[in-house]
Design an enzyme around this catalytic site. Structure first.
Site, mmCIF file in Angstrom:
data_model
loop_
_atom_site.group_PDB
_atom_site.id
_atom_site.type_symbol
_atom_site.label_atom_id
_atom_site.label_comp_id
_atom_site.label_asym_id
_atom_site.label_seq_id
_atom_site.Cartn_x
_atom_site.Cartn_y
_atom_site.Cartn_z
ATOM 1 N N TYR A 1 -40.304 -29.908 32.533
ATOM 2 C CA TYR A 1 -40.509 -28.887 33.570
ATOM 3 C C TYR A 1 -40.665 -29.544 34.948
ATOM 4 C CZ TYR A 1 -42.088 -24.592 35.789
ATOM 5 O OH TYR A 1 -42.184 -23.493 36.609
ATOM 6 N N PHE B 1 -19.228 -17.430 55.291
ATOM 7 C CA PHE B 1 -18.817 -16.895 53.987
ATOM 8 C C PHE B 1 -19.582 -15.598 53.720
ATOM 9 C CE2 PHE B 1 -19.082 -16.676 49.288
ATOM 10 C CZ PHE B 1 -17.745 -16.449 49.072
ATOM 11 N N ASP B 2 -19.055 -14.750 52.822
ATOM 12 C CA ASP B 2 -19.660 -13.413 52.660
ATOM 13 C C ASP B 2 -21.104 -13.421 52.179
ATOM 14 O OD1 ASP B 2 -18.550 -14.245 50.246
ATOM 15 O OD2 ASP B 2 -18.244 -12.224 49.495
ATOM 16 N N ASP C 1 -22.830 -25.508 55.666
ATOM 17 C CA ASP C 1 -22.541 -24.824 54.409
ATOM 18 C C ASP C 1 -21.462 -25.686 53.755
ATOM 19 O OD1 ASP C 1 -21.650 -23.296 52.343
ATOM 20 O OD2 ASP C 1 -21.281 -21.490 53.509
ATOM 21 N N ALA D 1 -20.093 -26.296 50.552
ATOM 22 C CA ALA D 1 -19.459 -26.105 49.246
ATOM 23 C C ALA D 1 -18.247 -27.014 49.023
ATOM 24 C CB ALA D 1 -19.058 -24.642 49.083
ATOM 25 N N LYS E 1 -18.312 -25.841 43.478
ATOM 26 C CA LYS E 1 -17.013 -26.215 44.045
ATOM 27 C C LYS E 1 -16.872 -27.747 43.980
ATOM 28 C CE LYS E 1 -17.699 -21.966 45.973
ATOM 29 N NZ LYS E 1 -18.937 -21.195 45.758
ATOM 30 N N HIS F 1 -17.168 -5.574 47.663
ATOM 31 C CA HIS F 1 -15.904 -5.933 47.011
ATOM 32 C C HIS F 1 -16.057 -6.307 45.541
ATOM 33 C CE1 HIS F 1 -17.456 -9.823 48.172
ATOM 34 N NE2 HIS F 1 -16.578 -10.414 47.397
HETATM 35 N N1 F0G Z 1 -20.566 -20.876 50.939
HETATM 36 C C1 F0G Z 1 -19.231 -20.908 50.758
HETATM 37 C C2 F0G Z 1 -18.357 -21.508 51.807
HETATM 38 C C3 F0G Z 1 -18.673 -20.362 49.602
HETATM 39 O O1 F0G Z 1 -17.357 -20.390 49.445
HETATM 40 C C4 F0G Z 1 -19.542 -19.829 48.613
HETATM 41 C C5 F0G Z 1 -19.004 -19.245 47.393
HETATM 42 C C6 F0G Z 1 -20.915 -19.824 48.839
HETATM 43 C C7 F0G Z 1 -21.392 -20.356 50.022
HETATM 44 C C8 F0G Z 1 -21.894 -19.241 47.852
HETATM 45 O O2 F0G Z 1 -22.018 -20.057 46.745
HETATM 46 O O3 F0G Z 1 -21.134 -18.739 44.814
HETATM 47 O O4 F0G Z 1 -22.566 -20.744 44.476
HETATM 48 O O5 F0G Z 1 -23.535 -18.661 45.354
HETATM 49 N N2 F0G Z 1 -17.800 -18.985 47.234
HETATM 50 C C9 F0G Z 1 -17.182 -18.510 46.008
HETATM 51 C C10 F0G Z 1 -15.724 -18.228 46.285
HETATM 52 C C11 F0G Z 1 -17.882 -17.394 45.329
HETATM 53 O O6 F0G Z 1 -15.079 -17.646 45.410
HETATM 54 O O7 F0G Z 1 -15.225 -18.620 47.339
HETATM 55 P P1 F0G Z 1 -22.320 -19.506 45.276
#
Ligand code: F0G
Length: 457
Positions: free
Chosen positions: A72, A124-125, A214, A216, A257, A449
Site C-alpha cells: 500500500y 484537450f477536451d 500536458d 501525453a 499514450k 460526444h
Molecule cells: N491530454 C491529452 C493531450 C490527451 O490526448 C488526453 C487523452 C488526455 C490529456 C487525458 O488523458 O485519457 O488518460 O484521461 N486523450 C485520449 C484520446 C482520450 O483519445 O486522444 P486520459
C-alpha cells in the site's frame, strides 16, 4: 539498392479480430445511436478510435509486471517510477494517478479557482472540461496556421506568442498558469518546437506565471523536433525530452499514450510545496501518494514504458506508420491535416463533405460512413466534441471539423492501414451521394460526444 524501411520489433503474441458484413454493421451502428463509442469492440475490425491505452506492451514491460510491488505504501514500484521520471523528464517530485484526466483533476484542484483564465494551445477536451467544470475559461492561443489544414508547417502545435502576451498583459491577474500540450492533439497531433517552448518560458517568467505541460505524447513531440528543428538532428530523443521539460514547472501525463501502458498517469513537478498541496487531493481522489490509483505492476510497466517510448527506433517505426497512412490518403486526393501528426491522421471533413451543412455534423457523418464501409472505427473531432458554450448553450462550431484516425502503438500492420485508405477512397469517390447527416437525440451537459445519441436527418 537501398533497403526498405521495416518495423523495429517482431510479434510475439497475437489477438484475433473479426470482419463483419455491411448489413450487420448497419444494424449495430443504428443500435449504438450512431455513436461509435457505443459499439461493442468485437463489432469493429480495425479500431482507430484512440491511441490511448490501446498499445501493445513490450516483453520488457510484461516482465516488469511480474516484479510489481503491491504494498500500500512505499512500494518499490513507486520508486521505479520516480527514478524513471527524474532520469528521463527531470522532475524531482511526482504523484501517480490512474490516468491523465485524474492528473488534471488533482493538479487543477490546487491551481484553478472560479473566474480564472488558462491560456494554452488547443486544450484537450478533458483538460478544457476540468477547467470549465471549475467555472474557469480555457483560451486557445494556438498559431493560426494550425487551423488551415492545407498549409504545411513543421510545428502547428506552437503557441502564438502575441496572443499569449496579449492575454497575459490584459488578464494577467486571472491567470494561474499556462498550459502547453505536447503534441497538440486537438489541432492534429501537431508538435511544438523547442524554440516556441523557450519563448513561452520567457513570457511566463516576464509575467511571473508557471507552465504546465500536458505531456501525453511528449516523446512523439521530441521525435518531430529531432527531425524538423534546426540544431537537433544529432541530439538523442532523451536529450531533447530533457530540454523540453526544462521549460516546464509541472506536467500532467496520460501514460496511456507515450508510456505505452493500458492504464496510468501522473503529475510531476519541481516544487515541493505544490507536491504537498496536490498530495491532499491525490489522497482524496486517487489513492495514497505512493500508488495514486495504480497497482504496483502497472507502475512498473509504466516506468519501463517511459524508457521504451523514448527510444528512437521505436518512435521511428511508430511515426512512419502514421505517415504511411497519411500519404496513402493524400495520394487518393483525400483532404487531411498537413503534415500528418504523431499519433493520428486527421481527415478534414469540411473539405471531404462540403455540401453537408455543419449543423448535420460532417465529421461524425464521415466516421459513420467509414464504419459502414469497412468496420473501421475513427472518431469525430468536431462539433460534437466541441460541446455547447457553457453560458449560451449554443453549439460551438470549431474552425476544424475533423475525423481522427488514431493509430494504436505497435498494434496494426501497414496492411491494416491499406484497408483504411481504400475504404476512405471508396467513400471519397461517392461523396456527392452523401446528402444526409445527423441530428442529436440525447446529450449530456458536458463532454457529450462520449454518450450522445443521434439519428439520421
Ligand atoms: N491530454 C491529452 C493531450 C490527451 O490526448 C488526453 C487523452 C488526455 C490529456 C487525458 O488523458 O485519457 O488518460 O484521461 N486523450 C485520449 C484520446 C482520450 O483519445 O486522444 P486520459
Amino acid at each position: 539498392m537501398e533497403l526498405p524501411f521495416a518495423e523495429s520489433f517482431k510479434i510475439k503474441m497475437v489477438e484475433p479480430i473479426r470482419k463483419s458484413s455491411r448489413p450487420e454493421r448497419e444494424q449495430w451502428i443504428r443500435e449504438a445511436g450512431y455513436n461509435l463509442f457505443g459499439l461493442k469492440s468485437e463489432r469493429v475490425f480495425i479500431d482507430l478510435l484512440t491511441d490511448s491505452g490501446t498499445g501493445a506492451m513490450s516483453d520488457r514491460q510484461w516482465s516488469e509486471m511480474m516484479l510489481g510491488d503491491e504494498s500500500y505504501a512505499g512500494a518499490s514500484s513507486y520508486f521505479k517510477m520516480k527514478e524513471a521520471i527524474l532520469e528521463l523528464l527531470g522532475f524531482e517530485h511526482f504523484l501517480p494517478t490512474h490516468q491523465g484526466r485524474a492528473a488534471e483533476n488533482v493538479l487543477f484542484s490546487v491551481l484553478i479557482k472560479e473566474g480564472d483564465i488558462i491560456p494554452g494551445n488547443s486544450h484537450f477536451d478533458t483538460t478544457k472540461g476540468h477547467i470549465e467544470f471549475r467555472k474557469a475559461i480555457a483560451v486557445d492561443c494556438t498559431i493560426d496556421e494550425a487551423f488551415d489544414t492545407t498549409l504545411s508547417h513543421p510545428f502547428k502545435g506552437n503557441i502564438d506568442l502575441e496572443k499569449l502576451e496579449n492575454i497575459l498583459k490584459s488578464k494577467g491577474d486571472k491567470i494561474p498558469f499556462i498550459i502547453v500540450t505536447v503534441t497538440c492533439n486537438s489541432s492534429g497531433g501537431q508538435p511544438v518546437s523547442i524554440e516556441n517552448m523557450k519563448m513561452v518560458r520567457q513570457l511566463a517568467d516576464k509575467y511571473g506565471k508557471i507552465i504546465v505541460f500536458d505531456s501525453a505524447r511528449f516523446a512523439e513531440n521530441a521525435y518531430f523536433i529531432k527531425l524538423r528543428e534546426k540544431g537537433y538532428q544529432d541530439k538523442t530523443i532523451r536529450e531533447i525530452v530533457r530540454e523540453m521539460f526544462a521549460c516546464a514547472d509541472a506536467m500532467t501525463m496520460s501514460a496511456k499514450k507515450d508510456a505505452i501502458v493500458n492504464m496510468g498517469g501522473f503529475i510531476a513537478m519541481r516544487s515541493k510545496e505544490l507536491h504537498a498541496k496536490a498530495s491532499v487531493f491525490n489522497i482524496m481522489f486517487e489513492g495514497y501518494i505512493t500508488y495514486g490509483g495504480m497497482s504496483g505492476r502497472d507502475m512498473n510497466a509504466l516506468a519501463q514504458g517511459l524508457y521504451d517510448g523514448t527510444e528512437f527506433n521505436y518512435l521511428e517505426t511508430r511515426i512512419r506508420q502514421v505517415e504511411y497512412l497519411g500519404k496513402r490518403l493524400m495520394d487518393y486526393g483525400i483532404p487531411v491535416q498537413q503534415p500528418t501528426g504523431g499519433h493520428a491522421v486527421f481527415v478534414d471533413a469540411k473539405r471531404f463533405l462540403p455540401h453537408l451543412p455543419k449543423e448535420e455534423f460532417q465529421a461524425q457523418t464521415l466516421a459513420v460512413e467509414l464504419y459502414l464501409e469497412a468496420g473501421v472505427r475513427g472518431v469525430e473531432i468536431g462539433t460534437l466534441l466541441a460541446d455547447r458554450d457553457p453560458v449560451s448553450r449554443e453549439n460551438r462550431y470549431p474552425v476544424l471539423e475533423l475525423m481522427r484516425l488514431a493509430i494504436p502503438r505497435r498494434v496494426y500492420t501497414n496492411n491494416h492501414m491499406d484497408v483504411v485508405a481504400v475504404a476512405l477512397k471508396n467513400i471519397y469517390d461517392r461523396r456527392e451521394t452523401i446528402r444526409k447527416g445527423f441530428k442529436i437525440v440525447t446529450e449530456a451537459p458536458i463532454m457529450r460526444h462520449f454518450t450522445v445519441t443521434l439519428d439520421r436527418t
